[in-house]
Design a protein around this motif. Sequence first.
Motif, PDB file in Angstrom:
ATOM      1  N   HIS A  67     -25.257   1.719  15.078  1.00  0.00           N
ATOM      2  CA  HIS A  67     -24.982   1.961  13.769  1.00  0.00           C
ATOM      3  C   HIS A  67     -23.470   1.430  13.240  1.00  0.00           C
ATOM      4  N   VAL A  68     -23.215   0.983  11.997  1.00  0.00           N
ATOM      5  CA  VAL A  68     -22.098   0.508  11.626  1.00  0.00           C
ATOM      6  C   VAL A  68     -21.476   1.330  10.645  1.00  0.00           C
ATOM      7  N   VAL A  69     -20.192   1.748  10.602  1.00  0.00           N
ATOM      8  CA  VAL A  69     -19.390   2.492   9.730  1.00  0.00           C
ATOM      9  C   VAL A  69     -18.241   1.541   9.201  1.00  0.00           C
ATOM     10  N   ASN A  70     -18.162   1.548   7.884  1.00  0.00           N
ATOM     11  CA  ASN A  70     -17.068   0.659   7.417  1.00  0.00           C
ATOM     12  C   ASN A  70     -16.205   1.546   6.247  1.00  0.00           C
ATOM     13  N   ILE A  71     -14.833   1.965   6.692  1.00  0.00           N
ATOM     14  CA  ILE A  71     -14.178   2.668   5.843  1.00  0.00           C
ATOM     15  C   ILE A  71     -12.874   1.931   5.658  1.00  0.00           C
ATOM     16  N   ALA A  72     -12.867   0.574   6.116  1.00  0.00           N
ATOM     17  CA  ALA A  72     -11.522  -0.095   5.965  1.00  0.00           C
ATOM     18  C   ALA A  72     -11.530  -0.696   4.591  1.00  0.00           C
TER      19      ALA A  72
ATOM     20  N   GLY B 161     -34.072  -5.071  11.806  1.00  0.00           N
ATOM     21  CA  GLY B 161     -34.018  -4.385  13.121  1.00  0.00           C
ATOM     22  C   GLY B 161     -33.147  -4.515  14.015  1.00  0.00           C
ATOM     23  N   ALA B 162     -32.167  -5.548  13.943  1.00  0.00           N
ATOM     24  CA  ALA B 162     -31.104  -5.881  14.709  1.00  0.00           C
ATOM     25  C   ALA B 162     -29.974  -4.547  15.162  1.00  0.00           C
ATOM     26  N   ILE B 163     -30.055  -3.953  14.183  1.00  0.00           N
ATOM     27  CA  ILE B 163     -29.195  -2.637  14.372  1.00  0.00           C
ATOM     28  C   ILE B 163     -30.085  -1.562  13.582  1.00  0.00           C
ATOM     29  N   ALA B 164     -29.775  -0.234  13.881  1.00  0.00           N
ATOM     30  CA  ALA B 164     -30.422   0.908  13.146  1.00  0.00           C
ATOM     31  C   ALA B 164     -30.067   1.217  11.923  1.00  0.00           C
ATOM     32  N   GLY B 165     -28.865   1.133  11.562  1.00  0.00           N
ATOM     33  CA  GLY B 165     -28.183   1.688  10.338  1.00  0.00           C
ATOM     34  C   GLY B 165     -26.842   1.251   9.839  1.00  0.00           C
ATOM     35  N   ALA B 166     -26.492   1.561   8.779  1.00  0.00           N
ATOM     36  CA  ALA B 166     -25.310   1.289   8.136  1.00  0.00           C
ATOM     37  C   ALA B 166     -24.668   2.128   7.328  1.00  0.00           C
ATOM     38  N   ALA B 167     -23.454   2.709   7.409  1.00  0.00           N
ATOM     39  CA  ALA B 167     -22.859   3.690   6.379  1.00  0.00           C
ATOM     40  C   ALA B 167     -21.403   3.104   5.755  1.00  0.00           C
ATOM     41  N   LEU B 168     -21.444   2.539   4.506  1.00  0.00           N
ATOM     42  CA  LEU B 168     -20.232   1.985   3.970  1.00  0.00           C
ATOM     43  C   LEU B 168     -19.617   2.730   2.974  1.00  0.00           C
ATOM     44  N   ASP B 169     -18.123   2.995   3.011  1.00  0.00           N
ATOM     45  CA  ASP B 169     -17.571   3.350   1.913  1.00  0.00           C
ATOM     46  C   ASP B 169     -16.713   2.172   1.013  1.00  0.00           C
ATOM     47  N   VAL B 170     -16.936   1.286   1.774  1.00  0.00           N
ATOM     48  CA  VAL B 170     -16.249  -0.026   1.108  1.00  0.00           C
ATOM     49  C   VAL B 170     -17.392  -1.399   1.122  1.00  0.00           C
ATOM     50  N   TYR B 171     -17.051  -2.337   0.252  1.00  0.00           N
ATOM     51  CA  TYR B 171     -18.080  -3.255   0.381  1.00  0.00           C
ATOM     52  C   TYR B 171     -17.501  -4.564  -0.606  1.00  0.00           C
ATOM     53  N   GLU B 172     -18.003  -5.607  -0.057  1.00  0.00           N
ATOM     54  CA  GLU B 172     -17.673  -6.820  -0.860  1.00  0.00           C
ATOM     55  C   GLU B 172     -17.911  -6.741  -2.138  1.00  0.00           C
TER      56      GLU B 172
END
Length: 310
Positions: free
Chosen positions: A224-229, A246-257
Motif C-alpha cells: 500500500h502507498v500513502v502520500n502526504i507529501a 494488481g501490482a500493488i494492493a492499494g493507495a491512500a492519497l492526501d495530495v495529488y498532481e
Amino acid sequence: MTTLLLLVSIAEDHKALLHERFRVIDAPDAPRRAAAIAAHADEIELVLTNGATGFRADEIAALPRLKLLAAQGAGYENLDVAAARARGIPVCNGAGTNDDCVADHTLALLLASVRALPQQGAAVRAGLWRDALPLYPQFGGRRLGIVGLGGIGRKIARRAEAFGMVIGYHNRRPRDDAGTATWFDSPLSLAAWADDLVVATPGGAGTKHLVNAAVLQALGPGGHVVNIARGSCVDTEALAAALRAGAIAGAALDVYEGEPSPPQALLGLDNVILTPHVAGWSPQAIRATVVNFIANVDALARGDALLTPV
C-alpha cells in the motif's frame, strides 16, 4: 499598523489573531491576489502564503516595503526564495506546527487502506457479511518504508512502531536520530524491502516522480502507498496502472498532481482512498501555524533570529 497580505484561507477565529496585530488584506484567489498587489504594493510589508500557493519573483519585486515572506506550513516549494534572498528579504515557514496532525492522518490513511475500510463499509451496505469477504492484514510485523524521515517522517515512524511495525527509510544520507529504523540508499531498495510505503519527502523538482513504476513494482502486490507529501512525488499514471494491474494492493492519497482537481486516473478505482490535502489541517494545527507566524514577525522586529527560517 503593519499591512499583511494573506494568501491562504483560514478560519475566522484564527484570522482574528492576525487582525489583532496587522492590517490584513485577504486575497485567497488569483484575481484578488493580483488586485491586492496592484492596489497596495507600497503598503504591504508581510506576506503569508503556503507551499502550494507560493509567491513569485515578479510579485516580490512589486512590493518595495516587503520585510518577511512566510509559508504557513512546512512546504515552500512555490515560494521564490532566491528572489527574496536577492532582495535581502527573510523567508520563514511553519515547520513543526502541524507535524502531529499530518502523522495522525497518515496512520489513519494507512490503516484504512491496509484494512480496506472503505471496501468493507461498501460490502456491509450491499448486504455482505464477513464470511464473504477476504481477510485483511494487521499492522504488527509489517514493514513500513518511509520516504523522507524528517520531522513528520519521524512522528509517523513512532506511531507505526506503536502498532508493531518495523521501520525502514530513505533519505539522501542516514540520520543519527533514526533509532532502530534501517536506512536504504534509494526509494527502489526501500520499496523492495517494505510491505507498505509512506511518502513524506519535500516537494519540488528534486523529488518529482520519486515513486515511479519501478518503485511500485518493487513494492509488490500486497503493498500500500500513502502520500502526504506533495502530489508531484508520485507518478499518478504509474500508480493507476499498478493499481489496475494488481501490482500493488492499494493507495491512500492526501495530495495529488493537479490538485485541487481530483486525479481522474484514480477516481474509478475502489482500492484508492482520497482526502483533499487536509492531513495538516486541524483547529490546533492551524492555530499553531498562525501563532508561529506572529512569533517570527516579532523576532524579526526585535532583530532576533527567525524561529523557523527557510
